[in-house]
Write a protein that holds these residues in place. Structure first.
Motif, PDB file in Angstrom:
ATOM      1  N   ALA A  74       0.633  -1.412  -0.160  1.00  0.00           N
ATOM      2  CA  ALA A  74      -0.019   0.058  -0.115  1.00  0.00           C
ATOM      3  C   ALA A  74       0.929   1.155  -0.069  1.00  0.00           C
ATOM      4  O   ALA A  74       1.680   1.540   0.872  1.00  0.00           O
ATOM      5  CB  ALA A  74      -0.759  -0.104   1.244  1.00  0.00           C
ATOM      6  N   PHE A  75       1.093   1.802  -1.281  1.00  0.00           N
ATOM      7  CA  PHE A  75       2.169   2.899  -1.269  1.00  0.00           C
ATOM      8  C   PHE A  75       1.702   3.811  -0.315  1.00  0.00           C
ATOM      9  O   PHE A  75       2.841   4.678  -0.006  1.00  0.00           O
ATOM     10  CB  PHE A  75       2.180   3.476  -2.499  1.00  0.00           C
ATOM     11  N   GLY A  76       0.362   4.392  -0.225  1.00  0.00           N
ATOM     12  CA  GLY A  76       0.068   5.457   0.877  1.00  0.00           C
ATOM     13  C   GLY A  76       0.154   5.325   2.113  1.00  0.00           C
ATOM     14  O   GLY A  76       1.548   6.510   3.138  1.00  0.00           O
ATOM     15  N   TYR A  77       0.675   3.718   2.887  1.00  0.00           N
ATOM     16  CA  TYR A  77       1.237   3.811   4.229  1.00  0.00           C
ATOM     17  C   TYR A  77       2.910   3.640   3.864  1.00  0.00           C
ATOM     18  O   TYR A  77       3.760   3.916   4.792  1.00  0.00           O
ATOM     19  CB  TYR A  77       0.717   2.126   4.631  1.00  0.00           C
ATOM     20  N   GLN A  78       3.847   3.889   2.510  1.00  0.00           N
ATOM     21  CA  GLN A  78       5.170   3.781   2.474  1.00  0.00           C
ATOM     22  C   GLN A  78       5.526   5.177   2.553  1.00  0.00           C
ATOM     23  O   GLN A  78       6.613   5.302   3.876  1.00  0.00           O
ATOM     24  CB  GLN A  78       5.487   3.091   0.862  1.00  0.00           C
ATOM     25  N   PHE A  79       5.014   6.250   2.447  1.00  0.00           N
ATOM     26  CA  PHE A  79       4.784   7.453   3.007  1.00  0.00           C
ATOM     27  C   PHE A  79       5.127   7.514   3.901  1.00  0.00           C
ATOM     28  O   PHE A  79       6.133   7.956   4.224  1.00  0.00           O
ATOM     29  CB  PHE A  79       4.547   8.526   1.450  1.00  0.00           C
ATOM     30  N   PHE A  80       3.955   6.356   4.937  1.00  0.00           N
ATOM     31  CA  PHE A  80       4.170   7.187   6.188  1.00  0.00           C
ATOM     32  C   PHE A  80       4.828   6.142   7.124  1.00  0.00           C
ATOM     33  O   PHE A  80       5.324   7.345   7.910  1.00  0.00           O
ATOM     34  CB  PHE A  80       2.473   5.902   6.897  1.00  0.00           C
ATOM     35  N   VAL A  81       5.164   5.654   6.485  1.00  0.00           N
ATOM     36  CA  VAL A  81       6.143   5.236   7.286  1.00  0.00           C
ATOM     37  C   VAL A  81       7.410   5.116   7.226  1.00  0.00           C
ATOM     38  O   VAL A  81       8.750   5.115   8.581  1.00  0.00           O
ATOM     39  CB  VAL A  81       6.370   3.562   7.367  1.00  0.00           C
ATOM     40  N   LEU A  82       7.763   5.879   5.639  1.00  0.00           N
ATOM     41  CA  LEU A  82       8.921   6.348   5.769  1.00  0.00           C
ATOM     42  C   LEU A  82       9.184   7.551   6.550  1.00  0.00           C
ATOM     43  O   LEU A  82      10.713   7.308   6.642  1.00  0.00           O
ATOM     44  CB  LEU A  82       9.141   7.444   3.904  1.00  0.00           C
ATOM     45  N   GLN A  83       8.238   7.910   6.819  1.00  0.00           N
ATOM     46  CA  GLN A  83       8.422   9.422   7.613  1.00  0.00           C
ATOM     47  C   GLN A  83       8.892   9.096   9.172  1.00  0.00           C
ATOM     48  O   GLN A  83       9.987   9.897  10.097  1.00  0.00           O
ATOM     49  CB  GLN A  83       7.169  10.088   7.241  1.00  0.00           C
ATOM     50  N   ALA A 104      -3.549  -9.614   6.331  1.00  0.00           N
ATOM     51  CA  ALA A 104      -2.995  -8.745   4.838  1.00  0.00           C
ATOM     52  C   ALA A 104      -3.845  -7.348   4.859  1.00  0.00           C
ATOM     53  O   ALA A 104      -5.063  -7.257   4.052  1.00  0.00           O
ATOM     54  CB  ALA A 104      -3.639  -9.410   3.840  1.00  0.00           C
ATOM     55  N   ALA A 105      -4.119  -6.218   5.731  1.00  0.00           N
ATOM     56  CA  ALA A 105      -5.287  -5.683   6.555  1.00  0.00           C
ATOM     57  C   ALA A 105      -5.082  -4.537   5.178  1.00  0.00           C
ATOM     58  O   ALA A 105      -6.334  -4.009   4.809  1.00  0.00           O
ATOM     59  CB  ALA A 105      -4.652  -5.310   7.854  1.00  0.00           C
ATOM     60  N   HIS A 106      -4.076  -4.466   4.709  1.00  0.00           N
ATOM     61  CA  HIS A 106      -4.110  -2.767   3.612  1.00  0.00           C
ATOM     62  C   HIS A 106      -4.514  -3.121   2.444  1.00  0.00           C
ATOM     63  O   HIS A 106      -3.895  -2.193   1.223  1.00  0.00           O
ATOM     64  CB  HIS A 106      -3.230  -1.936   4.411  1.00  0.00           C
ATOM     65  N   GLY A 107      -4.334  -4.183   2.383  1.00  0.00           N
ATOM     66  CA  GLY A 107      -3.957  -5.230   0.136  1.00  0.00           C
ATOM     67  C   GLY A 107      -5.638  -4.842   0.064  1.00  0.00           C
ATOM     68  O   GLY A 107      -6.487  -4.700   0.773  1.00  0.00           O
TER      69      GLY A 107
END
Length: 601
Positions: A297-306, A447-450
């Motif tokens: 989930a690419f939106g969450y990738q930005f989240f955890v990157l921060q 797989a919550a956000h898939g």
């Protein structure tokens, strides 16, 4: 309240250790129902090195930005945007999700979902069901203003303008929040992730306004005691097992950053060391070596990157750097996002997204991605990630914020470990990008956000999306729409017999799931081809295997799609193509034409 069937499915997704943890948590919650009303919770004596006049932070968030100082390289547009936002916040108006300049009440109503008008009763948070819309409204709309991004906006406005009104407003808001949100009561002590985000925002806001000297001694003591409770409460209920996804990352990041900053609070040295170990473990558990996160989930990738980036910064600036391999994996994650975003300036909307972010330093994931990716350029001295970035300006100073973007290369990319493939035309007059999903459903047992999107793709022409993943839309308020946007039908792939490739068991819970396999990745001088298949329909009485090949002519930008359904009998197949907003679609005699701005695509 969830159904009994949901609880049974959820229980099956857990291992013995997680079940034991949840039982311990339930017992602890019952104890909280007794001890919190009695006030039997940790307390801190705010004196000595914790006193306002003697306090020394473990690191600085703000040493690159003097108060009302000369910043010749800072664009005037940044200041106009910042001061305008701060003025609206000063008047208690916030913009988030579908709300624009929403007045937050006088006094502020911290427990209210302003979109639906519902307000949660202030009772012990363990008794509040955040999933119950009738009781709590949409929890996301309650929690968002309680993350306190607005504190950092006001604090930044103080440093740019030198106007103490902004700094004092941070203190007033914090004290009002503490008064209206006593420990353990209400929606805003319910989620450890929300506490983690709040902690980071408090650290940044407090550090940015330290020079303003707007705290009275008793006010500083109240804030510091609340900070300690936020740290203590977050740490004691870290997510585990099937729930240990981005939530655990955010919880641990909040504790780590706050412990490194408020180093003289009790236990912070041990707690920050524990948090560092969890961060270093989870970064590798929750990501692939190619730089993609396992939540898909690419939106969450930005989240955890921060989260990871702020922890890396806090550790380095406080004399406790995280491991070198942590930095290398984090850099790979930045490079992955830079590659998949570079054609359109935004990430493809694959998997869930909730517009979540950690700090408001001027740039947001829902806008252009490059300013956030540019933080990686400064963290790792990686010129391939550079771009003008207000976020980088606040974190690293003028030189980082003003860096120019490199010219992107038009090359295709294969991320075989995570299952994503980027096909690009190199010689076409109008550049084309195809993003292909041959990945697993999502992370871990739930797989919550898939999404059920095997062999789906997104296509961009001349830097603008043409065929898209429709995204997420909603989590809690409209369950039918929640299911639709996760379904196979809502993605650019093939649905068989009205069934989904993977089985939904709840809003964030999956059962049977499709398994994707890469069959071919081949790039020649003139074309690039990717082929994959999945077994998501082999559960049918007459099993079906879907195989898809995408071939991009690199010279013309034309894309050929070949779908093969291997089966013995007859089935109904639906092939969906979701067209981007702003396009017109017409069809006649078996041909579909898509136009945008009067140009045929």
């Amino acid at each position: 309240m969830q159904s009994l069937q949901w609880y049974m499915h959820r229980l099956r997704s857990m291992g013995p250790r997680e079940i034991a943890w949840r039982l311990r948590s339930a017992i602890a919650a019952q104890l909280d129902l007794v001890r919190i009303p009695l006030g039997v919770v940790p307390s801190v004596k705010v004196s000595g090195p914790l006193a306002r006049d003697e306090f020394l932070p473990g690191f600085s968030c703000s040493d690159t930005v003097p108060v009302a100082g000369d910043a010749p390289g800072r664009p005037a547009a940044w200041d106009e945007r910042l001061v305008g936002a701060a003025d609206r916040i000063f008047d208690d108006r916030l913009s988030y999700f579908d709300l624009e300049d929403q007045f937050q009440g006088d006094p502020i109503e911290w427990q209210k979902d302003w979109s639906s008008g519902r307000e949660t009763r202030l009772r012990l948070s363990h008794l509040t069901d955040y999933r119950d819309f009738a009781e709590a409204g949409d929890c996301k709309l309650v929690w968002e203003p309680n993350r306190h991004h607005q504190f950092v906006v006001l604090a930044r406005a103080w440093r740019i303008t030198g106007d103490k009104r902004y700094a004092r407003k941070v203190v007033d808001l914090a004290l009002d929040w503490i008064e209206q949100n006593p420990f353990g009561y209400g929606m805003n002590w319910k989620s450890g992730l929300e506490l983690g985000v709040r902690l980071i925002n408090w650290v940044w806001a407090i550090d940015l306004i330290r020079d303003a000297e707007v705290f009275e001694d008793d006010e500083w003591a109240r804030v510091l005691r609340c900070v300690y409770l936020l740290i203590w409460d977050t740490r004691r209920r870290y997510s585990q097992g099937s729930s240990a996804n981005n939530h655990l990352v955010g919880e641990v990041a909040g504790v780590y950053v706050a412990c490194r900053y408020f180093r003289d609070l009790p236990n912070t040295e041990a707690w920050s060391a524990e948090a560092a170990g969890i961060l270093e473990r989870e970064l590798f558990l929750q990501s692939f070596a190619d730089g993609c996160t396992r939540e898909h989930a690419f939106g969450y990738q930005f989240f955890v990157l921060q989260f990871y980036s702020l922890c890396l910064l806090a550790g380095a600036r406080s004399g406790a750097p995280l491991a070198a391999q942590f930095s290398r994996r984090l850099q790979a994650m930045y490079r992955f996002m830079a590659d998949v975003c570079r054609d359109t300036g935004k990430q493809p909307e694959f998997g869930d997204a909730d517009d979540g972010y950690v700090l408001d330093l001027g740039d947001h994931p829902r806008d252009e991605s490059a300013p956030l990716i540019a933080v990686g350029a400064a963290l790792f001295d990686d010129a391939s990630l550079a771009a003008p970035s207000e976020t980088a300006w606040w974190l690293f100073g003028e030189e980082a914020g003003a860096a120019s973007s490199p010219e992107p290369a038009r090359t295709s990319s294969a991320y075989q470990e995570s299952g994503y493939f980027v096909l690009r035309s190199t010689d076409a007059d109008i550049p084309t990008r195809v993003f292909f999903d041959c990945a697993e459903l999502g992370f871990g047992s739930i797989a919550a956000h898939g999404h059920a999107d095997c062999l789906s793709f997104a296509m961009a022409v001349n830097g603008r999306e043409l065929l898209v993943d429709p995204g997420t839309y909603d989590y809690y308020t409209y369950p039918e729409w929640r299911n639709y946007f996760r379904s196979t039908r809502s993605h650019n792939t093939v649905e068989i017999d009205g069934e989904d490739q993977s089985e939904m068991l709840g809003a964030f819970l999956w059962g049977r799931r499709a398994n994707a396999t890469l069959l071919e990745w081949q790039e020649g001088e003139g074309v690039v081809t990717v082929t994959g298949e999945h077994d998501g329909y082999t559960f049918l009485d007459d099993p079906v295997v879907h195989r898809r090949s995408l071939t991009l002519d690199k010279r013309t930008g034309c894309v050929e799609i070949l779908d093969v359904l291997a089966c013995a009998g007859r089935h109904e197949a639906r092939v969906s193509f979701h067209v981007a907003p702003g396009c017109d679609v017409t069809g006649a005699d078996g041909e579909v034409r898509i136009t945008r701005d009067n140009e045929r695509l």
